[in-house]
Motif scaffolding. Structure first.
Motif, short mmCIF file in Angstrom:
data_model
loop_
_atom_site.label_atom_id
_atom_site.label_comp_id
_atom_site.label_asym_id
_atom_site.label_seq_id
_atom_site.Cartn_x
_atom_site.Cartn_y
_atom_site.Cartn_z
N ILE A 52 -38.09 -8.51 32.37
CA ILE A 52 -37.26 -7.31 32.28
C ILE A 52 -38.06 -6.17 31.68
CG2 ILE A 52 -35.18 -6.33 31.23
CD1 ILE A 52 -33.90 -9.04 31.43
N GLU A 53 -38.77 -6.48 30.61
CA GLU A 53 -39.61 -5.47 29.96
C GLU A 53 -40.58 -4.83 30.96
OE1 GLU A 53 -39.80 -5.12 26.23
OE2 GLU A 53 -40.79 -3.26 26.88
N ILE A 54 -41.23 -5.69 31.76
CA ILE A 54 -42.22 -5.19 32.71
C ILE A 54 -41.56 -4.33 33.79
CG2 ILE A 54 -43.82 -5.92 34.53
CD1 ILE A 54 -44.28 -8.49 32.79
N ASN A 55 -40.38 -4.74 34.21
CA ASN A 55 -39.73 -4.05 35.33
C ASN A 55 -38.68 -3.05 34.89
OD1 ASN A 55 -40.88 -5.27 37.77
ND2 ASN A 55 -40.16 -7.15 36.82
N ARG A 56 -38.81 -2.59 33.67
CA ARG A 56 -37.79 -1.70 33.13
C ARG A 56 -37.52 -0.48 33.99
NH1 ARG A 56 -38.08 -0.04 26.92
NH2 ARG A 56 -36.21 1.21 27.13
N ALA A 57 -38.58 0.04 34.61
CA ALA A 57 -38.40 1.25 35.42
C ALA A 57 -37.42 1.02 36.56
CB ALA A 57 -39.76 1.70 35.97
N LEU A 58 -37.29 -0.23 36.99
CA LEU A 58 -36.34 -0.53 38.07
C LEU A 58 -34.91 -0.24 37.65
CD1 LEU A 58 -37.54 -3.92 39.56
CD2 LEU A 58 -37.44 -1.73 40.72
N LEU A 59 -34.66 -0.25 36.35
CA LEU A 59 -33.29 -0.08 35.87
C LEU A 59 -32.78 1.35 36.07
CD1 LEU A 59 -33.46 -2.26 32.65
CD2 LEU A 59 -32.75 -2.91 34.94
N HIS A 60 -33.67 2.27 36.46
CA HIS A 60 -33.21 3.62 36.82
C HIS A 60 -32.31 3.56 38.05
CE1 HIS A 60 -35.20 6.32 34.12
NE2 HIS A 60 -36.34 5.70 34.27
N HIS A 61 -32.47 2.52 38.85
CA HIS A 61 -31.64 2.40 40.04
C HIS A 61 -30.32 1.75 39.64
CE1 HIS A 61 -35.00 3.57 42.49
NE2 HIS A 61 -35.74 2.68 41.90
#
Lengths: 271, 217
Positions: free
Chosen positions: A101-110
């Motif tokens: 989750i930490e690594i892919n945090r930017a995905l949470l903008h979607h």
């Protein structure tokens, strides 16, 4: 505008459960596809590695350990072909979800992507590879005469599902702990290694002295793997398990895993 | 409508031994079609505000209410996986939002003008190319409100003109939230403005007054 566009489903203050489920399924699938291409690329063997890598592991372990002397009525190679692949779920799964989750945090903008979807997609991909490798190799080994068909297919299937359920809960807990603590993340491979004696894989319970056997039965994974063995071997091997007990523990682990994940996700999004 | 009610956001500093207050009881209400400009200096908390609105970060206290679909921050190339190609990233986002991939791809090919680079990994792109890709993909999904980071204005002249047409003319009926430390973009496109300073968001009576207040900081 040259291209006709669709409006996405508008945000509903109270979307129905089924609608949410559809969105989540779509998102998990999208993330799984993304992960597949990121990990394996489109060149060379590509996606085949998903299954080829764990398969090579299984065959390697079989080749090395089949030379161990044994007095059993079955071959070590056969035992490992069936038993060893259960290890892939919880061990490789854990490796994939730590800090996901930490690594892919930017995905949470979607907006449609929820943090859990990242975890689910990684588990789905890793578990598919592990299951795929097992099924393909098993069919090959049956043809080669190394393995036989299950004594009781239903029991073996239920045992396999129990192992997968345990692995899911275990991976969920490890994912959350790794997100919450750097220390856990660093020592996670040590935890995985030290779990091997409690995995039910390397020594079947009938070969364990009774007083240790009683202790080992407290580990739900051992029960699950023994149950799985009983489906494969039937009367050929004496197996030990307490199904009710292990299912209760795994259920508790699952709930604990979800609770811990919620805390971990909150922590990631707050910082 | 997007409503931020009493939002407080802190980030840990000194390895978690202290907190820095970035947003201090922030309130904002964006109605459909309104164009909001948020002005603030570097480090004023603009990006934090955008992350709270997009939902990628959660506030320590306060509520975010959304009844409009909100885009990811445009010109935000970071949401891309660097090892994936532009095409694969477009595919991912089409799937996530449930829109047809081929339509997205048409839009991206037409708009981003990446040519053969569309089949190259995004990590090989320049920052301008990344923002063109991000912008083009977001145009294929019809949001009610667009979040626009100032980074968008770094594109070259030709791209800026295309953005103007696609975003501000063709989608002029949508709401927008533009954060910037440059005033031109906000002066040109916004009808509401607010100033972010020391964690406090002050809604100004007019865009001109907001810009004047910002320039006086």
């Amino acid at each position: 505008m040259t291209a006709k566009t669709h409006r996405p489903a508008s945000v509903d203050a109270h979307p129905s459960f089924w609608h949410q489920l559809r969105i989540q399924r779509r998102v998990i699938w999208a993330l799984t596809m993304r992960e597949t291409i990121t990990r394996f690329g489109r060149e060379g063997l590509g996606t085949i590695w998903l299954v080829a890598e764990p398969a090579m592991f299984i065959v390697g372990v079989m080749v090395i350990f089949s030379h161990i002397e044994s007095h059993a009525t079955y071959s070590i190679a056969e035992y490992l072909a069936v038993s060893y692949p259960t290890l892939l779920f919880w061990r490789n799964g854990t490796g994939r979800v730590t800090k996901a989750i930490e690594i892919n945090r930017a995905l949470l903008h979607h907006a449609p992507i929820r943090p859990m979807d990242i975890i689910y997609s990684r588990i789905l991909l890793e578990f598919s590879g592990a299951a795929g490798a097992f099924f393909i190799l098993y069919l090959v080994f049956v043809q080669l005469g190394i393995c036989h068909w299950p004594a009781d297919t239903l029991t073996m299937a239920l045992g396999y599902i129990l192992v997968i359920w345990f692995s899911f809960a275990f991976v969920l807990i490890m994912a959350a702990l790794a997100e919450l603590s750097e220390t856990i993340e660093r020592v996670s491979h040590i935890i995985l290694y030290l779990m091997l004696p409690f995995s039910g894989v390397f020594i079947p319970l009938y070969a364990v002295p009774e007083k240790f056997r009683e202790i080992l039965l407290y580990f739900p994974l051992v029960d699950a793997v023994e149950f799985f063995h009983s489906g494969y071997y039937g009367d050929q091997m004496k197996t030990y398990y307490h199904l009710g007990y292990s299912m209760s523990v795994i259920l508790a682990m699952t709930l604990f895993g979800y609770a811990l994940s919620n805390i971990a996700i909150r922590r990631v999004q707050l910082n | 409508m997007i409503e931020l009610i009493d939002i407080c956001k802190t980030y840990p500093i000194h390895h978690g031994r202290a907190d820095r207050l970035v947003l201090n009881h922030v309130n904002l209400r964006v109605n459909p079609g309104e164009k909001w400009g948020i002005l603030g200096r570097n480090g004023a908390g603009k990006s934090t505000l955008i992350r709270i609105i997009s939902g990628s970060d959660k506030p320590q206290s306060g509520t975010v209410r959304k009844t409009m679909t909100v885009s990811w921050p445009l010109a935000f190339g970071d949401a891309f996986q660097g090892s994936l190609t532009g095409r694969d990233n477009a595919k991912l986002i089409s799937r996530v939002y449930g829109v047809d991939f081929h339509q997205t791809l048409d839009m991206v090919e037409d708009f981003a003008e990446l040519g053969p680079y569309l089949s190259e990994p995004v990590k090989s792109y320049s920052s301008g190319m990344r923002s063109r890709l991000a912008f083009a993909i977001s145009m294929a999904i019809e949001f009610d409100c667009f979040l626009i980071d100032e980074g968008m204005s770094v594109g070259d002249h030709r791209f800026a003109k295309k953005c103007d047409v696609e975003l501000f003319e063709k989608r002029g009926d949508r709401a927008m939230i533009i954060v910037a430390h440059q005033t031109e973009l906000i002066r040109a496109h916004c009808d509401h403005a607010a100033l972010l300073e020391n964690g406090q968001l002050t809604v100004m009576p007019s865009v001109d007054e907001a810009i004047a207040a910002y320039e006086a900081l």
